[in-house]
Design a protein around this motif. Structure first.
Motif, PDB file in Angstrom:
ATOM      1  N   ASP A  20      -2.451   0.400 -13.055  1.00 55.88           N
ATOM      2  CA  ASP A  20      -1.014   0.453 -12.797  1.00 55.88           C
ATOM      3  C   ASP A  20      -0.635  -0.476 -11.650  1.00 55.88           C
ATOM      4  OD1 ASP A  20       1.643   1.165 -12.765  1.00 55.88           O
ATOM      5  OD2 ASP A  20       1.328   3.054 -11.716  1.00 55.88           O
ATOM      6  N   LYS A  37       3.661   5.884 -16.904  1.00 52.20           N
ATOM      7  CA  LYS A  37       2.982   6.539 -15.786  1.00 52.20           C
ATOM      8  C   LYS A  37       2.761   8.024 -16.064  1.00 52.20           C
ATOM      9  CE  LYS A  37       5.053   3.510 -12.250  1.00 52.20           C
ATOM     10  NZ  LYS A  37       3.911   2.947 -11.540  1.00 52.20           N
ATOM     11  N   ASP A  53      -0.531   2.890  -6.128  1.00 52.71           N
ATOM     12  CA  ASP A  53      -0.588   4.001  -7.078  1.00 52.71           C
ATOM     13  C   ASP A  53      -2.022   4.478  -7.285  1.00 52.71           C
ATOM     14  OD1 ASP A  53       2.123   3.913  -7.394  1.00 52.71           O
ATOM     15  OD2 ASP A  53       2.078   2.720  -9.233  1.00 52.71           O
TER      16      ASP A  53
END
Length: 345
Positions: A93, A103, A232
């Protein structure tokens, strides 16, 4: 071993930061735009270092604690597989910058090893005030329990990911939650006479202690002013690690109470997350380079809500306030558990 992990992360983060800068994985701090610090290239996705060190420690720990026929070994390895999967997907990501709706699917995929290997109980204890309505004290959920496990994993990973945007906030909140989880496990081991319950909480400690120490090392670099961004990779890794700790330690309700600020942030964010109202890419406050203060916007997240309630302040002050709120929420959880023990369950 957890202490070794702390020291290794302290050593590896600067090394990894240089490599990531060379590969073009960097960003500029939006909350410092207009200042010289806002033009500095800050390496991103340093959560990959913490994740790898954590996995190495957790894998090596098996050699000292589990035998080949241990009843916990399968679930332990399944938990590590889910965490490993989440680190990989989180790093993907960071590299590809996948859309928000995608996501939501990433934790679902990463949780599959844990769901497939889970062999524990799928029954829940009905709160005593509600037993007369259900007619039973213990309710067997079967596959619905695994669905709950999946939803908990999805929530934990994404809730940390959206309660962010300030230097030190992502790592700080997970450090506080993991410290609360560690204290809870120690307290439960000391107070419970049930061997199986003691083993479950000890199992939880095996997973949360190295997570706490490695995250503390990363916090040293991510605190204001950040020299690295966690990306992330870290938020997904942290959420999955805490989810498996709560699930396999059999205290998912308590874990959700520790996540109270994240729950509130999610509820306030629902209108924007589901496009009922416009949602900008970064729901950050406005920064005034002349005063160095942040001003809250109309976005529905705790970062902006705190600014609207308590007024303008610096990024560092705002982060401290949010982390204090996180700590107070965990203390409230301990108080609530103490007050309802024996009455609720």
């Amino acid at each position: 071993m957890s202490l070794c992990g702390f020291l290794v992360v302290l050593r590896l983060v600067p090394v990894a930061a240089r490599y990531l800068l060379r590969r073009g994985m960097w960003g500029k701090d939006i909350n410092k735009r207009g200042l010289p610090m806002g033009e500095i290239r800050v390496p991103e996705a340093l959560g990959i270092v913490v994740g790898i060190v954590y996995l190495v420690i957790a894998i090596l720990f098996q050699h000292f604690n589990f035998t080949a026929d241990s009843m916990w070994l399968v679930e332990y390895n399944a938990a590590l597989a889910s965490v490993c999967f989440m680190i990989l997907l989180g790093f993907i990501d960071d590299v590809l910058d996948v859309p928000w709706r995608v996501k939501l699917l990433l934790p679902t995929i990463a949780a599959l090893p844990l769901l497939m290997a889970y062999a524990g109980g799928t029954a829940i204890s009905i709160p005593k005030p509600l037993t007369s309505y259900f007619g039973v004290a213990v309710l067997e959920l079967g596959s619905l329990y695994k669905l709950f496990m999946l939803l908990l994993a999805v929530f934990c990973t994404n809730s940390i990911n959206i309660h962010a945007g300030l230097n030190g906030l992502e790592v700080g909140q997970t450090v506080i939650i993991s410290a609360a989880v560690l204290i809870h496990n120690v307290m439960r081991i000391g107070s419970s006479m049930d061997i199986e319950s003691q083993q479950a909480h000890a199992f939880s400690i095996y997973l949360v202690l190295p997570f706490l120490t490695t995250s503390l090392a990363l916090f040293a670099f991510n605190w204001y002013p950040s020299s690295v961004f966690v990306g992330d990779t870290y938020t997904y890794f942290a959420g999955m690690a805490l989810a498996v700790v709560g699930i396999l330690g059999h205290f998912s309700e308590t874990l959700l109470l520790f996540f109270l600020p994240e729950v509130l942030n999610f509820l306030c964010s629902v209108p924007q997350l589901f496009k009922f109202v416009p949602c900008p890419r970064h729901r950050l406050p406005r920064f005034d380079p002349h005063t160095g203060l942040l001003t809250g916007t109309k976005d529905g997240n705790l970062v902006n809500i705190f600014l609207r309630i308590f007024g303008r302040c610096t990024e560092r002050t705002l982060c401290i306030r949010l982390l204090i709120f996180q700590a107070l929420s965990c203390l409230f959880c301990f108080w609530l558990r103490y007050m309802i023990t024996g009455w609720y369950k």
